[in-house]
Structures are given as structure tokens and as C-alpha cells.
Design a protein around this motif. Structure first.
Motif, PDB file in Angstrom:
ATOM      1  N   SER A  24     -50.772 -27.776 -19.457  1.00  0.00           N
ATOM      2  CA  SER A  24     -49.515 -27.176 -19.895  1.00  0.00           C
ATOM      3  C   SER A  24     -48.524 -28.292 -20.243  1.00  0.00           C
ATOM      4  CB  SER A  24     -48.945 -26.276 -18.800  1.00  0.00           C
ATOM      5  OG  SER A  24     -49.825 -25.213 -18.524  1.00  0.00           O
ATOM      6  N   ASP A  26     -45.582 -30.637 -22.255  1.00  0.00           N
ATOM      7  CA  ASP A  26     -44.255 -30.342 -22.795  1.00  0.00           C
ATOM      8  C   ASP A  26     -44.371 -30.204 -24.318  1.00  0.00           C
ATOM      9  OD1 ASP A  26     -44.309 -32.918 -23.951  1.00  0.00           O
ATOM     10  OD2 ASP A  26     -43.108 -33.797 -22.362  1.00  0.00           O
ATOM     11  N   ALA A  27     -43.288 -29.811 -24.965  1.00  0.00           N
ATOM     12  CA  ALA A  27     -43.314 -29.525 -26.408  1.00  0.00           C
ATOM     13  C   ALA A  27     -43.729 -30.744 -27.227  1.00  0.00           C
ATOM     14  CB  ALA A  27     -41.959 -29.010 -26.863  1.00  0.00           C
ATOM     15  N   PRO A  89     -46.295 -24.553 -24.836  1.00  0.00           N
ATOM     16  CA  PRO A  89     -44.973 -24.161 -24.341  1.00  0.00           C
ATOM     17  C   PRO A  89     -44.529 -22.912 -25.114  1.00  0.00           C
ATOM     18  CG  PRO A  89     -45.027 -26.502 -24.890  1.00  0.00           C
ATOM     19  CD  PRO A  89     -46.299 -25.896 -25.403  1.00  0.00           C
TER      20      PRO A  89
END
Length: 147
Positions: A24, A26-27, A89
Motif C-alpha cells: 500500500s 503512498d501516491a 491510494p
């Protein structure tokens, strides 16, 4: 205490050296992964398009094309998995969906190319090559948006 510290250090070293990307990210990390995967997919699509064009003009042997098609299929699958294996995200859901659709189209077209080549279905080469060209542009456009 030394054992726990040693085991923890070993786990950290293993994670760092294996090139792990968190499931998962970050952007920014997600967009980097998307750009890389899309760039690879665009490259494989362009390669297959070129090979069909060359094969259609008798400029390359069928056996060479078949070998490259298999490699392109594997490389594309790896690129797609590199992105689809991540949890995007929430702000990146649109990119995830669009990239997934493009990967699916690429896999289908390259599979169609492989089947046409194996069957010597030369009538399909031009149509598949044109579809690959359009798809390549779509892949590059999306890659440009996330880069």
C-alpha cells in the motif's frame, strides 16, 4: 537480546535488499510504479507491432517472432503484476482502473498476435498491428499523466 536484535537486523536487510515495495504505497511511489509498468507495456506493444509489420513484409522469420512474442507476453504480465499487485491510494483508483484495462487489452492483443503468427494468418497481421499502435499511444498517454 542479541538474538532478537540480530533477527530484526537480518529481516530489515532482507527487505531492503530484495527491492520490496510496500503493498500500500503512498501516491508518489504508486505513480512511479505505474509509470514504470506502463512504459514496459508500451515497449512490449511496440515491439510486437514492429514484429508483425516485419513478418508481414517477410523481413523476419516466424521462429524469431514466436520467440519474441513469448518473451513479450511474459514481460507484459510481469509489468502488469508490478502494478496490479499494489493497493492504490484512494486518489489513484482511476489510474489503477485505466492501467488495468490497458494491460488487459495489451495481453489480449499480444495473445491474438501469437495465435495469428502460429496459424500463419497473415490477413490479421495488419489489423492487430494497427490496434497495437493505438494501444501504444494510450499507454504512453497514461504514462505521461503519472510521470
Amino acid at each position: 537480546m542479541k538474538r532478537v536484535l540480530g533477527a530484526t537486523l537480518a529481516a530489515v536487510v532482507l527487505a531492503v535488499t530484495s527491492g520490496c515495495v510496500v503493498a500500500s504505497p503512498d501516491a508518489d511511489t504508486y505513480e512511479d510504479a505505474a509509470a514504470s509498468s506502463l512504459r514496459t507495456a508500451a515497449s512490449e506493444v511496440a515491439t510486437v507491432q514492429m514484429l508483425l509489420d516485419l513478418l508481414d513484409r517477410d523481413r523476419v522469420t516466424t521462429s524469431a517472432v514466436v520467440a519474441q512474442l513469448r518473451y513479450s507476453e511474459k514481460s507484459l504480465a510481469k509489468a502488469a503484476q508490478g502494478l496490479t499487485g499494489l493497493n492504490p491510494p484512494p486518489a489513484e483508483d482511476g489510474i489503477s482502473t485505466r492501467a488495468g484495462d490497458l494491460f488487459d487489452r495489451a495481453e489480449t492483443l499480444i495473445e491474438n498476435a501469437r495465435i495469428a503468427v502460429h496459424r500463419s494468418d497473415t490477413a490479421r497481421y495488419t489489423h492487430i498491428a494497427r490496434s497495437l499502435s493505438a494501444l501504444g499511444k494510450d499507454l504512453q498517454t497514461l504514462e505521461g499523466k503519472v510521470s
